[in-house]
Structure formats: structure tokens, C-alpha cells
Scaffold this motif. Structure first.
Motif, PDB file in Angstrom:
ATOM      1  N   HIS A  89       7.925  83.192  24.912  1.00 31.01           N
ATOM      2  CA  HIS A  89       8.142  83.492  23.486  1.00 31.01           C
ATOM      3  C   HIS A  89       8.417  81.696  22.626  1.00 31.01           C
ATOM      4  CE1 HIS A  89       8.018  85.896  20.154  1.00 31.01           C
ATOM      5  NE2 HIS A  89       9.327  85.857  19.119  1.00 31.01           N
ATOM      6  N   LYS A  90       8.345  81.995  21.729  1.00 32.68           N
ATOM      7  CA  LYS A  90       8.839  80.617  21.184  1.00 32.68           C
ATOM      8  C   LYS A  90       8.850  80.901  19.410  1.00 32.68           C
ATOM      9  CE  LYS A  90       6.138  77.107  22.939  1.00 32.68           C
ATOM     10  NZ  LYS A  90       5.391  76.256  23.328  1.00 32.68           N
ATOM     11  N   THR A  91       8.834  82.138  18.785  1.00 37.01           N
ATOM     12  CA  THR A  91       8.854  81.932  17.227  1.00 37.01           C
ATOM     13  C   THR A  91      10.656  82.337  17.194  1.00 37.01           C
ATOM     14  OG1 THR A  91       6.695  82.960  17.166  1.00 37.01           O
ATOM     15  CG2 THR A  91       7.808  84.002  15.140  1.00 37.01           C
ATOM     16  N   MET A  92      10.927  83.087  17.461  1.00 38.23           N
ATOM     17  CA  MET A  92      12.147  83.052  17.734  1.00 38.23           C
ATOM     18  C   MET A  92      13.316  83.463  18.659  1.00 38.23           C
ATOM     19  SD  MET A  92      11.958  85.498  14.837  1.00 38.23           S
ATOM     20  CE  MET A  92      10.433  86.858  14.629  1.00 38.23           C
ATOM     21  N   LYS A  93      13.000  82.019  18.796  1.00 44.70           N
ATOM     22  CA  LYS A  93      13.553  81.895  20.232  1.00 44.70           C
ATOM     23  C   LYS A  93      14.433  80.622  19.577  1.00 44.70           C
ATOM     24  CE  LYS A  93      13.527  77.447  23.858  1.00 44.70           C
ATOM     25  NZ  LYS A  93      12.607  76.556  24.275  1.00 44.70           N
ATOM     26  N   GLY A  94      15.947  80.682  20.401  1.00 39.73           N
ATOM     27  CA  GLY A  94      17.035  80.375  19.647  1.00 39.73           C
ATOM     28  C   GLY A  94      18.024  82.068  19.142  1.00 39.73           C
ATOM     29  N   TRP A  95      16.954  82.592  18.010  1.00 43.00           N
ATOM     30  CA  TRP A  95      17.751  83.682  17.479  1.00 43.00           C
ATOM     31  C   TRP A  95      17.429  84.858  17.817  1.00 43.00           C
ATOM     32  CZ3 TRP A  95      18.747  82.371  12.113  1.00 43.00           C
ATOM     33  CH2 TRP A  95      17.976  80.894  12.014  1.00 43.00           C
ATOM     34  N   ALA A  96      16.274  84.911  18.462  1.00 46.85           N
ATOM     35  CA  ALA A  96      16.399  86.771  19.479  1.00 46.85           C
ATOM     36  C   ALA A  96      17.196  86.214  21.037  1.00 46.85           C
ATOM     37  CB  ALA A  96      14.883  86.902  19.329  1.00 46.85           C
ATOM     38  N   ALA A  97      16.936  87.012  21.969  1.00 50.85           N
ATOM     39  CA  ALA A  97      18.474  87.467  22.910  1.00 50.85           C
ATOM     40  C   ALA A  97      17.949  88.386  23.627  1.00 50.85           C
ATOM     41  CB  ALA A  97      19.390  87.394  22.600  1.00 50.85           C
ATOM     42  N   HIS A 146       4.463  88.196  14.166  1.00 51.90           N
ATOM     43  CA  HIS A 146       5.923  87.271  12.894  1.00 51.90           C
ATOM     44  C   HIS A 146       5.484  86.145  13.786  1.00 51.90           C
ATOM     45  CE1 HIS A 146       7.614  90.419  11.161  1.00 51.90           C
ATOM     46  NE2 HIS A 146       7.771  90.862  12.356  1.00 51.90           N
ATOM     47  N   ARG A 147       4.893  85.289  12.658  1.00 48.37           N
ATOM     48  CA  ARG A 147       4.841  83.711  12.976  1.00 48.37           C
ATOM     49  C   ARG A 147       5.734  83.087  12.749  1.00 48.37           C
ATOM     50  NH1 ARG A 147       2.385  86.188  15.910  1.00 48.37           N
ATOM     51  NH2 ARG A 147      -0.049  86.143  16.791  1.00 48.37           N
ATOM     52  N   SER A 148       6.622  83.605  11.873  1.00 48.94           N
ATOM     53  CA  SER A 148       8.090  82.535  11.871  1.00 48.94           C
ATOM     54  C   SER A 148       9.023  83.234  11.506  1.00 48.94           C
ATOM     55  CB  SER A 148       7.631  82.279  10.694  1.00 48.94           C
ATOM     56  OG  SER A 148       7.387  82.253   9.576  1.00 48.94           O
ATOM     57  N   VAL A 149      10.569  82.726  11.833  1.00 49.07           N
ATOM     58  CA  VAL A 149      11.383  84.017  11.568  1.00 49.07           C
ATOM     59  C   VAL A 149      11.791  84.517   9.933  1.00 49.07           C
ATOM     60  CG1 VAL A 149      14.767  83.687  11.149  1.00 49.07           C
ATOM     61  CG2 VAL A 149      12.922  82.240  13.334  1.00 49.07           C
ATOM     62  N   ASP A 150      11.435  83.384   8.807  1.00 53.20           N
ATOM     63  CA  ASP A 150      11.502  83.512   7.917  1.00 53.20           C
ATOM     64  C   ASP A 150      10.821  84.975   6.950  1.00 53.20           C
ATOM     65  OD1 ASP A 150      13.512  81.638   7.402  1.00 53.20           O
ATOM     66  OD2 ASP A 150      11.418  80.484   6.687  1.00 53.20           O
ATOM     67  N   ASN A 151       9.535  85.326   7.934  1.00 55.95           N
ATOM     68  CA  ASN A 151       8.610  86.423   7.608  1.00 55.95           C
ATOM     69  C   ASN A 151       9.227  87.201   8.258  1.00 55.95           C
ATOM     70  OD1 ASN A 151       6.984  84.907   6.072  1.00 55.95           O
ATOM     71  ND2 ASN A 151       5.305  84.830   7.657  1.00 55.95           N
ATOM     72  N   PHE A 152       9.646  87.086   9.598  1.00 57.44           N
ATOM     73  CA  PHE A 152      10.308  88.673   9.903  1.00 57.44           C
ATOM     74  C   PHE A 152      11.763  88.578   9.113  1.00 57.44           C
ATOM     75  CE2 PHE A 152      14.106  89.178  12.708  1.00 57.44           C
ATOM     76  CZ  PHE A 152      13.742  90.609  13.216  1.00 57.44           C
ATOM     77  N   VAL A 181      10.364  84.611  -2.165  1.00 56.62           N
ATOM     78  CA  VAL A 181      11.352  85.870  -2.309  1.00 56.62           C
ATOM     79  C   VAL A 181      12.025  86.661  -1.269  1.00 56.62           C
ATOM     80  CG1 VAL A 181       9.201  85.870  -3.904  1.00 56.62           C
ATOM     81  CG2 VAL A 181       9.379  87.220  -2.010  1.00 56.62           C
ATOM     82  N   GLY A 182      11.770  85.688  -0.069  1.00 50.68           N
ATOM     83  CA  GLY A 182      13.528  86.078   0.859  1.00 50.68           C
ATOM     84  C   GLY A 182      14.892  86.804   0.478  1.00 50.68           C
ATOM     85  N   LEU A 183      15.275  85.999  -0.118  1.00 50.89           N
ATOM     86  CA  LEU A 183      16.435  85.531  -0.654  1.00 50.89           C
ATOM     87  C   LEU A 183      16.522  86.405  -1.960  1.00 50.89           C
ATOM     88  CD1 LEU A 183      19.146  84.815  -0.447  1.00 50.89           C
ATOM     89  CD2 LEU A 183      18.633  82.625  -1.936  1.00 50.89           C
ATOM     90  N   HIS A 184      15.483  86.576  -2.660  1.00 54.09           N
ATOM     91  CA  HIS A 184      15.627  87.842  -3.956  1.00 54.09           C
ATOM     92  C   HIS A 184      15.046  89.221  -3.321  1.00 54.09           C
ATOM     93  CE1 HIS A 184      13.617  83.299  -5.563  1.00 54.09           C
ATOM     94  NE2 HIS A 184      13.989  84.792  -6.593  1.00 54.09           N
TER      95      HIS A 184
END
Length: 299
Positions: free
Chosen positions: A133-141, A261-267, A95-98
Motif C-alpha cells: 500500500h502506497k497511498t497512506m504510506k507514512g501516515w497509516a500504521a 482513496h488515491r490521496s491523503v487529501d481526499n481521504f 475545500v478540504g481546509l474549509h
């Protein structure tokens, strides 16, 4: 949140899902050979969305304790067919997109001609653990704010004088605060006065926004030449700090920031639900510009 408010929020979300679900199905690409679940879930999309928004209006620190200890135990009348927590987490990602589209189309406030912009860091982990940290790797900075170095994201917010969020953008932590204002899609909702801190000072940015009927008002740095400013603008500029209260409520009441958080989607889902929950709060920090008597101000 009272039962009446809960029912009202659920009805709004349910009406939105009834319109959105068929449209989403029309534009969904079916992967050949992949089996798709057609059996309806025990809990509807609107129920999942309501629980996620409800979580951000209570003082629970984690979703698992809220769902198992509060919703399943004390809200059986409101949600008679609860699913297991593992299944609930799966449905949360679905339901993230919703939530995102509901936030963009129904939950944001309207610009009143007086707006405030600021950014706040959303920390993904302690700065000393950024390499592991691996969960947000490539997304966070890695970025820097007034509180020092951090690893995570920046949430850029624009609020009106009533304290309602009217525009937002999420960027990596190393993005300059002024960057979102260079995007026409970010500023299309804005007009009139836009108050900001010294980090947004830029002559090119001021001129670009002025063409779009947006007057960027900031304090001056010590090494800058002084310029005349309307006394009314000076008073409103002092009230710019109300956005710091909004950031504090988003983090400490609506719980949009935590490192579990354990995934980018849940974040992302947690962030969308938190922003919606804040705009649904009955009382928000405001500038109280009604108390300013313009007739006694000399320009």
C-alpha cells in the motif's frame, strides 16, 4: 434530505465561505514566480462543500457515481453549472481546509456533562497488503482492535448523551486509545462524566482528568479490586454502547471508511464531510437518560 434542508445547509456554508475566504487570502503566502488562478470557478466553494456533505447522506458507495449519476442528472435546478468530474476532484481537495474549519467551529455539538469516548479503526487496505500500500504510506500504521489486526487509522470520538460528536481526533492505527485524553486541547470541551470501556483504565489518567473536572467512569477488569459506584453511573455505563451505533452509522451511512482513496487529501476531505453530515442528521442514536427516574435510585 429535502430541498428545504439542502437550501438551509447551502446557506450556512455560503455564509461561512464569505467570511472565511477573505481571511484565508490574507494569510496565504504567495510563491514568487508561480502563476495563480484568479478566474472564478463555475462552481463556488459552498456548492462543492454542499455536494460533498450531501454525498454522505445518500446510500451511494462512491463519489463518482453520485456526482455524475445523481447530481448532474437529477439536481440541475440546484446546481445549474456543474463541472467535469476531474475538475470536481481538484476542487474537492481545495475545500478540504474549509470543511475542517467549518467542522471545528460550527458543526460540533456541545458537552452536556455526560459524554462517551471510544475509538474505531479506519482501514486503508487489507492487512495482507500493507507492504504494497502506497497511498497512506507514512501516515497509516498497523494496529490492533477488538476485531483483530488492521492497517490504517484510528478515529477517536467523544459524543454527548444526544449522540452528537463533540470532539474527535485521527491518529495512526498503532496509537493507544488513552493517548488523546492526555492532550489538554482534546479535553478542553469536556466536563462532568466521561464513560469509556476497559481499554481506558489508568489511575494516572483518571487523576489527571479529575483535576480538570472530568470524571472518567469505566468498568473494572476481573483482576481489579471492586469499588463503590453510584447506581445512576452504573445505568449510564450500560448505555455506553450507543457509541458503537454512532460508529456504525458513520461507516455504513456516512461512508467515512473505504479503501478506494488515491490521496491523503481526499481521504481527509471525505472524513471531514462525513463527520459534518452525521452531525446534521435529524435523528441520531441517544442515551435516553430522560427515562431514568433518579428519585427511585439509591446511591
Amino acid at each position: 434530505m429535502t430541498t428545504a434542508n439542502l437550501i438551509e445547509i447551502f446557506c450556512i456554508l455560503d455564509e461561512f465561505c464569505k467570511f472565511f475566504a477573505p481571511e484565508l487570502k490574507k494569510h496565504t503566502i504567495q510563491v514568487p514566480g508561480k502563476r495563480h488562478r484568479n478566474r472564478p470557478s463555475r462552481m463556488s466553494d459552498s456548492e462543492i462543500m454542499t455536494i460533498l456533505i450531501l454525498f454522505h447522506t445518500h446510500r451511494f458507495r462512491d463519489l463518482k457515481s453520485f456526482y455524475l449519476g445523481y447530481v448532474c442528472q437529477h439536481m440541475r435546478k440546484d446546481f445549474p453549472n456543474p463541472v467535469s468530474y476531474n475538475r470536481f476532484v481538484e476542487r474537492q481537495a481545495q475545500v478540504g481546509l474549509h470543511l475542517l474549519l467549518f467542522l471545528q467551529t460550527c458543526a460540533l455539538g456541545k458537552c452536556t456533562g455526560i459524554s462517551i469516548i471510544d475509538s474505531t479503526p479506519l482501514v486503508s487496505c487489507h492487512i495482507k497488503r500493507e507492504k504494497q500500500h502506497k497511498t497512506m504510506k507514512g501516515w497509516a500504521a498497523k494496529g490492533k482492535c477488538t476485531m483483530g489486526w488492521f492497517y490504517g487509522f484510528k478515529l477517536h470520538l467523544v459524543i454527548n448523551d444526544k449522540g452528537e460528536i463533540i470532539q474527535w481526533q485521527l491518529t495512526p492505527g498503532n496509537v493507544d486509545d488513552r493517548e488523546p485524553l492526555k492532550n489538554r486541547a482534546f479535553t478542553e470541551r469536556l466536563f462532568g462524566k466521561l464513560f469509556a470501556d476497559r481499554g481506558y483504565i489508568s489511575q494516572d489518567l483518571f487523576e489527571m482528568l479529575f483535576v480538570d473536572d472530568i470524571h472518567l467512569v469505566t468498568k473494572l477488569k476481573r483482576n481489579m479490586k471492586n469499588s463503590l459506584m453510584n447506581l445512576y453511573d452504573k445505568i449510564l455505563l450500560r448505555k455506553r454502547s450507543v457509541i458503537e451505533t454512532v460508529n456504525d452509522e458513520l461507516k455504513n451511512i456516512c461512508q467515512i471508511e473505504h479503501t478506494r482513496h488515491r490521496s491523503v487529501d481526499n481521504f481527509a476531505t471525505n472524513l471531514f464531510a462525513g463527520l459534518i453530515a452525521y452531525n446534521l442528521l435529524p435523528k441520531k442514536p441517544s442515551m435516553n437518560i430522560e427515562i431514568i427516574d433518579k428519585s427511585k435510585l439509591i446511591a
